[in-house]
Enzyme design. Structure first.
Site, mmCIF file in Angstrom:
data_model
loop_
_atom_site.group_PDB
_atom_site.id
_atom_site.type_symbol
_atom_site.label_atom_id
_atom_site.label_comp_id
_atom_site.label_asym_id
_atom_site.label_seq_id
_atom_site.Cartn_x
_atom_site.Cartn_y
_atom_site.Cartn_z
ATOM 1 N N ASP A 54 0.751 -1.315 0.008
ATOM 2 C CA ASP A 54 0.002 0.022 0.002
ATOM 3 C C ASP A 54 0.868 1.245 -0.136
ATOM 4 O O ASP A 54 0.327 2.436 0.064
ATOM 5 C CB ASP A 54 -0.948 0.067 1.360
ATOM 6 C CG ASP A 54 -2.269 -0.711 0.821
ATOM 7 O OD1 ASP A 54 -2.734 -0.562 -0.211
ATOM 8 O OD2 ASP A 54 -2.808 -1.273 1.943
ATOM 9 N N ARG A 76 0.575 -1.561 7.681
ATOM 10 C CA ARG A 76 0.970 -0.390 6.876
ATOM 11 C C ARG A 76 1.936 0.363 7.890
ATOM 12 O O ARG A 76 2.563 1.400 7.516
ATOM 13 C CB ARG A 76 -0.168 0.245 6.615
ATOM 14 C CG ARG A 76 -1.089 -0.026 5.763
ATOM 15 C CD ARG A 76 -2.009 0.681 4.707
ATOM 16 N NE ARG A 76 -1.171 1.680 4.133
ATOM 17 C CZ ARG A 76 -1.793 2.665 3.488
ATOM 18 N NH1 ARG A 76 -3.050 3.198 3.482
ATOM 19 N NH2 ARG A 76 -1.050 3.680 2.595
ATOM 20 N N ARG A 125 -10.088 5.530 10.814
ATOM 21 C CA ARG A 125 -8.716 5.422 10.955
ATOM 22 C C ARG A 125 -8.053 6.527 11.971
ATOM 23 O O ARG A 125 -8.036 6.279 12.998
ATOM 24 C CB ARG A 125 -7.937 5.815 9.566
ATOM 25 C CG ARG A 125 -8.445 4.829 8.463
ATOM 26 C CD ARG A 125 -7.992 3.174 8.771
ATOM 27 N NE ARG A 125 -8.521 2.351 7.542
ATOM 28 C CZ ARG A 125 -7.662 2.089 6.538
ATOM 29 N NH1 ARG A 125 -6.508 2.792 6.206
ATOM 30 N NH2 ARG A 125 -8.225 1.386 5.620
ATOM 31 N N HIS A 166 -11.735 6.754 4.637
ATOM 32 C CA HIS A 166 -10.737 7.796 4.652
ATOM 33 C C HIS A 166 -11.567 9.330 4.251
ATOM 34 O O HIS A 166 -12.520 9.277 3.284
ATOM 35 C CB HIS A 166 -9.658 7.899 3.827
ATOM 36 C CG HIS A 166 -8.359 7.246 4.431
ATOM 37 N ND1 HIS A 166 -7.612 6.349 3.505
ATOM 38 C CD2 HIS A 166 -7.863 7.083 5.805
ATOM 39 C CE1 HIS A 166 -6.613 5.840 4.323
ATOM 40 N NE2 HIS A 166 -6.692 6.521 5.773
ATOM 41 N N CYS A 186 -5.352 9.422 -3.199
ATOM 42 C CA CYS A 186 -4.840 8.655 -2.250
ATOM 43 C C CYS A 186 -3.196 8.368 -2.652
ATOM 44 O O CYS A 186 -2.240 8.305 -1.937
ATOM 45 C CB CYS A 186 -5.213 7.159 -2.228
ATOM 46 S SG CYS A 186 -6.867 7.215 -1.896
HETATM 47 N N1 ARG Z 1 -5.465 -0.011 1.074
HETATM 48 C C1 ARG Z 1 -5.328 1.357 1.823
HETATM 49 C C2 ARG Z 1 -5.564 1.472 2.930
HETATM 50 O O1 ARG Z 1 -6.774 0.803 3.116
HETATM 51 C C3 ARG Z 1 -5.915 2.173 0.693
HETATM 52 C C4 ARG Z 1 -5.414 3.757 1.224
HETATM 53 C C5 ARG Z 1 -6.101 4.686 -0.066
HETATM 54 N N2 ARG Z 1 -5.609 5.923 0.730
HETATM 55 C C6 ARG Z 1 -6.255 7.110 0.918
HETATM 56 N N3 ARG Z 1 -5.804 8.171 0.967
HETATM 57 N N4 ARG Z 1 -7.660 6.976 0.815
HETATM 58 O O2 ARG Z 1 -5.207 1.717 3.915
#
Ligand code: ARG
Length: 310
Positions: A101, A126, A171, A200, A300
């Site tokens: 990612d 991550r 998040r 997000h 992203c």
């Molecule tokens: N697979 C990543 C996650 O879920 C995708 C992140 C996408 N980034 C964003 N800025 N929305 O964290």
């Protein structure tokens, strides 16, 4: 795609409403572009060399569904080419094996006034990404703050006008919002996300005009992604915002990047693109469908380095 010459740019980015009919006084012999005015940006991106869907940390991700590596690389390259063709600077951080990612550069930090607030990822998978990005920023001469609370950079922190819009719910935490406010000394407006597809803030909202030339700027967003109270906050702050449908949001239409005039946007978000065009913005379609498999799109993949200290 629109053709853009250097003379289309000014050092400022006035609010779209006020510039629609104004001519550019600083360049008397060149006709000013009609409509919203772009400003050159500095972007940081990460090549998708190791991009894949290896785990599931949002509803878009289905490990086992094949990712076409060649197609992903070609799509990403088109995004970089589109930015450069429109006069923006694009720099790259080296990808790290085992971090599929890491291509989603927006999540690594938020940069305001040349100061970097780094990341502390929610998902353990991550967490290691923060290090290569912080190293890059330090190497480029920036001060970097490493957050104490879970915080996913521009994924949830969106500077616009005098304040920073800040998502929470999936998040980035409320504690991080407080930390961001203390670090930058700018008011942080907390917004609660309620739909797991829009985990997000940058999947549900983007900045059309960042207010650098004064005013509060303007945004586009999908109201259904927010709690009722957060929807009211957005309606109060941005009465002229462009509202998008769920269809446009599910097509990653809100995961767009605007330079104040050109809006780099997913080609499937046709309704939103049409509305933006009617307001004088210039949609620049860029297809990042391979990255949608990981829950990511144009924004992203793009970290904006804001050096302006105003
Ligand atoms: N697979 C990543 C996650 O879920 C995708 C992140 C996408 N980034 C964003 N800025 N929305 O964290």
């Amino acid at each position: 795609m629109s053709a853009v010459t250097a003379s289309s740019y000014r050092g400022v980015n006035p609010q779209s409403r006020s510039v629609r009919k104004r001519r550019n006084p600083s360049v008397p012999d060149s006709p000013a572009p009609r409509g919203p005015v772009p400003r050159r940006r500095r972007f940081l991106v990460c090549e998708p060399t190791y991009f894949d869907v290896k785990y599931a940390i949002n509803p878009w991700m289905r490990p086992g569904e094949p990712v076409h590596t060649g197609r992903a690389r070609a799509q990403w390259q088109q995004l970089v080419s589109a930015y450069r063709a429109h006069g923006h600077t694009v720099e790259t951080v080296a990808p790290v094996p085992g971090l599929p990612d890491m291509v989603f550069a927006a999540n690594a930090a938020v940069v305001v006034g040349g100061r970097v607030f780094g990341s502390l990822f929610h998902a353990p998978e991550r967490r290691p990404e923060s290090v290569p990005y912080e190293t890059w920023f330090k190497g480029a001469g920036f001060d970097v703050h490493h957050p104490e609370a879970v915080c996913e950079g521009e994924g949830d922190l969106v500077p616009v006008g005098r304040w920073i819009l800040a998502g929470t719910g999936f998040r980035t935490t409320r504690e991080a919002h407080h930390e961001v406010q203390e670090y930058f000394g700018r008011p942080v407006i907390g917004l609660t996300l309620v739909d797991p597809y829009f985990y997000h803030l940058d999947t549900a909202l983007f900045v059309l005009d960042d207010g650098q030339a004064g005013g509060e700027g303007n945004i586009a967003y999908y109201p259904g992604a927010f709690s009722p109270g957060s929807r009211e906050v957005l309606a109060r702050l941005y009465p002229d915002a462009v509202l998008a449908t769920r269809e446009d949001a599910m097509a990653f239409g809100l995961n767009s990047v605007s330079d104040g005039r050109h809006v780099f946007i997913a080609p499937e978000a046709t309704g939103l693109a049409g509305r933006l065009a009617a307001l004088g913005y210039v949609p620049v379609p860029v297809d990042l469908s391979e990255f949608h498999k990981a829950g990511g799109g144009i924004k992203c993949c793009t970290q904006e380095i804001r050096e302006n200290r105003s």
